[in-house]
Write a protein that holds these residues in place. Sequence first.
Motif, short mmCIF file in Angstrom:
data_model
loop_
_atom_site.label_atom_id
_atom_site.label_comp_id
_atom_site.label_asym_id
_atom_site.label_seq_id
_atom_site.Cartn_x
_atom_site.Cartn_y
_atom_site.Cartn_z
N GLN A 118 -32.25 0.12 -5.53
CA GLN A 118 -31.90 -0.50 -4.25
C GLN A 118 -33.09 -1.22 -3.63
OE1 GLN A 118 -29.89 1.73 -1.24
NE2 GLN A 118 -27.94 1.06 -2.10
N ARG A 119 -34.25 -0.59 -3.68
CA ARG A 119 -35.46 -1.23 -3.14
C ARG A 119 -35.69 -2.57 -3.85
NH1 ARG A 119 -40.23 1.53 -1.27
NH2 ARG A 119 -39.62 3.36 -2.51
N ALA A 120 -35.58 -2.54 -5.18
CA ALA A 120 -35.83 -3.75 -5.96
C ALA A 120 -34.80 -4.83 -5.67
CB ALA A 120 -35.87 -3.42 -7.44
N LEU A 129 -37.33 -5.30 -10.50
CA LEU A 129 -35.91 -4.95 -10.62
C LEU A 129 -35.57 -4.60 -12.06
CD1 LEU A 129 -33.02 -4.68 -9.63
CD2 LEU A 129 -32.78 -7.17 -9.83
N ALA A 130 -36.09 -5.37 -12.99
CA ALA A 130 -35.84 -5.08 -14.41
C ALA A 130 -36.40 -3.71 -14.79
CB ALA A 130 -36.45 -6.17 -15.29
N ILE A 131 -37.60 -3.39 -14.29
CA ILE A 131 -38.21 -2.08 -14.55
C ILE A 131 -37.37 -0.97 -13.94
CG2 ILE A 131 -40.22 -0.64 -14.08
CD1 ILE A 131 -41.92 -3.20 -14.23
N ALA A 132 -36.91 -1.17 -12.70
CA ALA A 132 -36.10 -0.15 -12.02
C ALA A 132 -34.77 0.06 -12.74
CB ALA A 132 -35.87 -0.56 -10.56
N ARG A 133 -34.19 -1.00 -13.26
CA ARG A 133 -32.93 -0.88 -13.99
C ARG A 133 -33.12 -0.07 -15.28
NH1 ARG A 133 -28.71 -4.43 -13.30
NH2 ARG A 133 -28.57 -4.87 -15.53
N GLU A 134 -34.24 -0.30 -15.96
CA GLU A 134 -34.51 0.46 -17.18
C GLU A 134 -34.74 1.94 -16.87
OE1 GLU A 134 -34.27 -0.44 -20.30
OE2 GLU A 134 -33.69 -2.47 -19.74
N ALA A 135 -35.43 2.21 -15.77
CA ALA A 135 -35.63 3.60 -15.36
C ALA A 135 -34.30 4.26 -15.01
CB ALA A 135 -36.58 3.67 -14.16
N TYR A 136 -33.42 3.52 -14.37
CA TYR A 136 -32.08 4.03 -14.04
C TYR A 136 -31.30 4.34 -15.31
CZ TYR A 136 -27.62 4.23 -11.49
OH TYR A 136 -26.43 4.62 -10.94
N LEU A 137 -31.38 3.45 -16.28
CA LEU A 137 -30.70 3.67 -17.56
C LEU A 137 -31.20 4.94 -18.24
CD1 LEU A 137 -28.91 2.77 -19.94
CD2 LEU A 137 -30.82 1.34 -20.71
N ALA A 138 -32.52 5.14 -18.22
CA ALA A 138 -33.10 6.32 -18.88
C ALA A 138 -32.67 7.61 -18.20
CB ALA A 138 -34.63 6.21 -18.89
N VAL A 139 -32.54 7.59 -16.88
CA VAL A 139 -32.22 8.81 -16.13
C VAL A 139 -30.71 9.06 -16.06
CG1 VAL A 139 -32.35 9.92 -13.87
CG2 VAL A 139 -34.33 8.70 -14.77
#
Length: 469
Positions: free
Chosen positions: A150-152, A208-218
Motif C-alpha cells: 500500500q505504501r508503494a 512497488l516491484a520489490i514490495a510485490r515480490e515480498a508480498y508474493l513470498a509471504v
Amino acid sequence: MAKSKTLKAVALACGLAWTAVSAQAETLADAMIGAYNTSGLLEQNRAVLRAADEDVAQAVAALRPIVNWSADATRQFGTTRSPQSNNEILPTVSNTVSANISAQLTVFDHGANQLAIDTAKEAVLGTRQTLVGVEQQVLLSAVEAFMEVQRALENVALRENNVRLITQELRAARERFEVGEVTRTDTSLAEARLAQARSQLAAAEGQLAIAREAYLAVVGRLPGALQTPRSLPNLPGSVDAAKAVAVREHPQVRSLQHQVAASELNILRAEAAMKPTVRLTGRLSVTEDFDTDRFTRGGTVGIEAGGPIYQGGRLTSLVRQAMANRDASRGQLHQVVDQVSQNVGNAYAQLRIAQASLEASDRQVRAATVAFRGVREEAALGARTTLDVLNAEQELLDARSLRISAQVDQYIAAYRVLSSMGRLTASGLGLPVQQYDPVSYYNLVKDSPIEKSKQGQQLDRVLKSLGKN
C-alpha cells in the motif's frame, strides 16, 4: 487523450485501483489468511511438533514389554580321523537350525521411565508454544507485506501526480517565456524538476516491484487491488495492561516455562539413574539337527535386578549438570520476561510516534495545500516565480509522502503491539481459516500405537492426508 489512457493503463497494471472499495479488493485479513495457508515456515514447525509428539510415544514404549526374535541356520563341515574309523579320514557334516524369542519388561526403575514420559510431554507443550510464536511471525510478515505494498502504491500514485503537475508548470513556464514574462532560467528550473520527478517515479515503481515480490513470498500470490484497513486492532488501554498480558500469554514465555519444568524433571531422572532397576525376563529357544533328528527345546523365566556401584563419578556429575541446566533455564525465563515487557513498551512507543506523526502530517498537508494553491495563483498574476511554485509543490509532495508513511507505520506498529503481547494469532484475530490442531496428532501417537492396530491405521490415514507417507 492518448496520454491519459496510457497513464490509466499503467495505474491499472500497478494495482492503483486499491482505493475503490469492491468485492474483489483484497483486505488485510485476506493477506493473513493467504500467509497462514501457504507458509512453508509453519509447515516446517508443525513437522517439528509432530517429531516432538513422537518422543512421548517412544518414552511410553519403554514401559511396555520388549520382545525380540532371532534365528540362524548353521552347516558345519570338515574331516576327522580316529582309531574307531581305523584311522581313515572321513567327512563330517552337521546341519542345525535354531530360533529364539526373548522378552524383557521393566518392573521397577524408581520412576525413571515415567519421568521420561513427563519430560517429553513438557517438551511437546513447549514446542507447541514455539509453533504459536512462528504463527505470529508469519502473520506479522503478512501485515508488513500488505502495508508496504500500500505504501508503494500510494507513493507511485503520488509521484505520477507530481510528474503531471510539473509537466503542467513546465508548459505554463514555456508559454510565459514565449511572451517574455519569464526568463530561460524559469523553464530550465521546471525542466530540472521534471527530470527529478521522473527519477523519483522510477524509484517508486521499483519499490512497488520489490514490495510485490515480498508480498508474493509471504502471502503466496501477487497482490491485486488492496483495500485500506478500516480500523486499528483492539489494544489494551495502557502499556502496563499490555505488559501483564504479554507476561502471561506470550508464547516465548510459555515455552520457557515448560522448558524449566522439563529441567526439573531431568534432575529427578538423573537421580533415578543412580538407583537399582528390576526387570522380568523370558526366553524361548529351539534347536534342531537335521542329520540326526535330534532337537532341544526350552525356555527361561526370571527376574533380574541391577544397578550402578561405581562409574567414576559420572552419575553424580549428570545430576549436577541437570541442576545447572535447570538454573540456566530459570535465568533465561527471567530474561525473556523482561525482554517481552520491554518489547511491549517499545511497540507502544512506536505506535504513539506513528500516531503523532500522522496527526502532524495531516496538518502539514492541509497547510501545504493552501500554500501551494496560493503561490500558484500569485504566480499566475506575476507575483511569484516558477521556482516559488515548484518549491511549494515540492513541500506539498513531501507532506503527502510523510502522511502516507505515517499511516502505514501506524498500522504496522499496532499489529506489532499485538505480536509483542502474544495475541497475533489466527484464533486471536478470528481469521476464517482451517486452524492447525496440534492436539489431534498427539492424541493419535501418545499411546505409542503399533502399525497394525486400529489407532495405527488411523494414524496412517492422517499421515497420508498430510502428504508425509
